[in-house]
Design an enzyme around this catalytic site. Structure first.
Site, short mmCIF file in Angstrom:
data_model
loop_
_atom_site.label_atom_id
_atom_site.label_comp_id
_atom_site.label_asym_id
_atom_site.label_seq_id
_atom_site.Cartn_x
_atom_site.Cartn_y
_atom_site.Cartn_z
N TRP A 92 0.82 -1.21 0.00
CA TRP A 92 0.00 0.00 0.00
C TRP A 92 0.86 1.26 0.00
O TRP A 92 0.49 2.26 -0.64
CB TRP A 92 -0.96 -0.03 1.19
CG TRP A 92 -1.86 -1.23 1.14
CD1 TRP A 92 -1.94 -2.24 2.05
CD2 TRP A 92 -2.76 -1.59 0.09
NE1 TRP A 92 -2.84 -3.19 1.64
CE2 TRP A 92 -3.36 -2.82 0.44
CE3 TRP A 92 -3.12 -0.99 -1.12
CZ2 TRP A 92 -4.30 -3.46 -0.36
CZ3 TRP A 92 -4.06 -1.64 -1.93
CH2 TRP A 92 -4.64 -2.84 -1.55
N ASP A 94 -1.36 6.78 6.38
CA ASP A 94 -2.46 5.88 6.06
C ASP A 94 -2.62 4.97 7.27
O ASP A 94 -1.78 4.11 7.52
CB ASP A 94 -2.11 5.09 4.80
CG ASP A 94 -3.14 4.03 4.45
OD1 ASP A 94 -4.13 3.87 5.20
OD2 ASP A 94 -2.94 3.33 3.44
N LYS A 138 -12.02 -1.71 8.46
CA LYS A 138 -11.19 -2.63 9.24
C LYS A 138 -11.42 -2.45 10.75
O LYS A 138 -11.63 -3.41 11.46
CB LYS A 138 -9.71 -2.43 8.91
CG LYS A 138 -9.40 -2.72 7.43
CD LYS A 138 -7.95 -2.47 7.11
CE LYS A 138 -7.66 -2.56 5.63
NZ LYS A 138 -7.87 -3.89 5.05
#
Length: 356
Positions: A101, A168, A192
């Site tokens: 990511w 992030d 999440k």
């Protein structure tokens, strides 16, 4: 039937949140309307949105220097929206790459300005967090991924930097206390640790905005969203509502200190089990192991299918590792009970006795 939900995302939610959300689909707060039907500019939804924003600020101990936004799209949208708002065309942003990511975020940022990758752990299959690096003093910001869902690494002490810190936090948001005021910008997909898929939260320090020379499309401009109070267009009403309920649950359960206590108990138990059994190995260096996503392997790869089949038989869902990494991944988000981790640890011990 008891199901142990180890999915990496969308992932487990608190039972009470699901019950309240289910009821709201039929009748939201006694209005006779479904949460799916209410107008986003009504006081009904504005109360939901304001509670969600206020809960974020309370959990993160934020002042009015930071704004909280609930926006469409997942964290991947922020890979472009962050540099669009913070990185001028001829300026440079620093990116710390510890996995898939972070690499994707750096690639997107390069479409808007210059990118310097200050650390890259791909030399050891992203099994550690590189901490020996230098950030150019002229950088517009330093971007990190606080927790790497795929590879199972996590920052346990955030880097000190003179430039704005951008993170992030999609897969470890609200899992522990931290000095969140230090960050220039934080973004996180909700699915999440914070709610249902479909909304993404952005926390931004207001003084960072309005400094790029490019024209920003209205829907991508953070300042325009701030001015509109996250209501520039129709927001993902249900996803925001589930996030509000989840944030309320975190506060009622004892806040981030209690989340951290529970998460450490779960992860300590799982890693101790992995380390104590020769059949398994965790490749991530111990100091960088994630509280949220434990990635490990069977030393005999031929046994992996049998292990996964046993997990399926015992209703342990979502334990197959990410396609680019393989192995086993056990995700232990806030809502996962300790009993689920105890169950998979018992399964691992039994499997090791039979196949070790």
């Amino acid at each position: 039937m008891k199901v142990h939900n180890f999915n990496s995302g969308p992932s487990i939610l608190p039972r009470t949140v699901m019950e309240q959300a289910s009821q709201a689909i039929l009748d939201f707060n006694g209005t006779g309307l479904s949460i799916l039907e209410i107008g986003h500019r009504t006081t009904h939804f504005q109360d939901v949105l304001q509670e969600a924003i206020s809960s974020v600020k309370q959990l993160m101990d934020l002042s009015d220097d930071h704004e909280v936004l609930f926006l469409h799209g997942g964290a991947t949208t922020q890979f472009m929206q962050v540099p669009m708002n913070l990185l001028d065309e001829k300026a440079t942003a620093a990116y710390h790459v510890n996995g898939i990511w972070g690499k994707k975020a750096a690639t997107e940022a390069a479409l808007f300005g210059n990118v310097t990758v200050v650390a890259d752990s791909s030399d050891q299959q992203n099994t550690y967090i590189g901490k020996d690096f230098t950030v150019p003093a002229s950088a517009s910001y330093l971007h990190i991924t606080s927790n790497n869902t795929v590879e199972g690494t996590q920052w346990h002490q955030f880097p000190e930097t003179e430039v704005p810190l951008v993170a992030d936090m999609s897969s470890d948001i609200f899992c522990r206390p931290a000095d969140y005021k230090r960050f220039g910008l934080i973004y996180a997909g909700a699915q999440k640790n914070m709610g249902a898929a479909g909304v993404n939260m952005v926390v931004v320090r207001k003084d960072l905005l309005g400094k790029v020379s490019r024209k920003i499309p209205t829907i991508m401009d953070y300042q325009k969203h701030i001015d509109a109070g996250s209501l520039m267009n129709t927001p993902p009403v249900f996803a925001v509502y589930v996030s509000m309920l989840t944030l309320r649950w975190i506060l009622q359960e004892g806040g981030l200190t209690e989340m951290e206590r529970r998460n450490k108990a779960k992860s300590d138990l799982l890693y101790q089990t992995i380390d104590s059994l020769p059949l398994y190995r965790a490749q991530v260096v111990k100091s960088d192991r994630s509280l949220m996503n434990a990635v490990f392997f069977l030393n005999d790869p031929s046994l992996e299918t049998a292990f996964l089949d046993l997990c399926k038989k015992e209703n342990m869902i979502g334990v197959k590792g990410y396609r680019t990494v393989g192995g086993i991944r056990v995700s232990m988000y806030n809502a996962l009970p300790l009993s689920s981790v105890e169950a998979i640890c018992d399964l691992m011990k039994d499997f090791a006795i039979k196949h070790g």
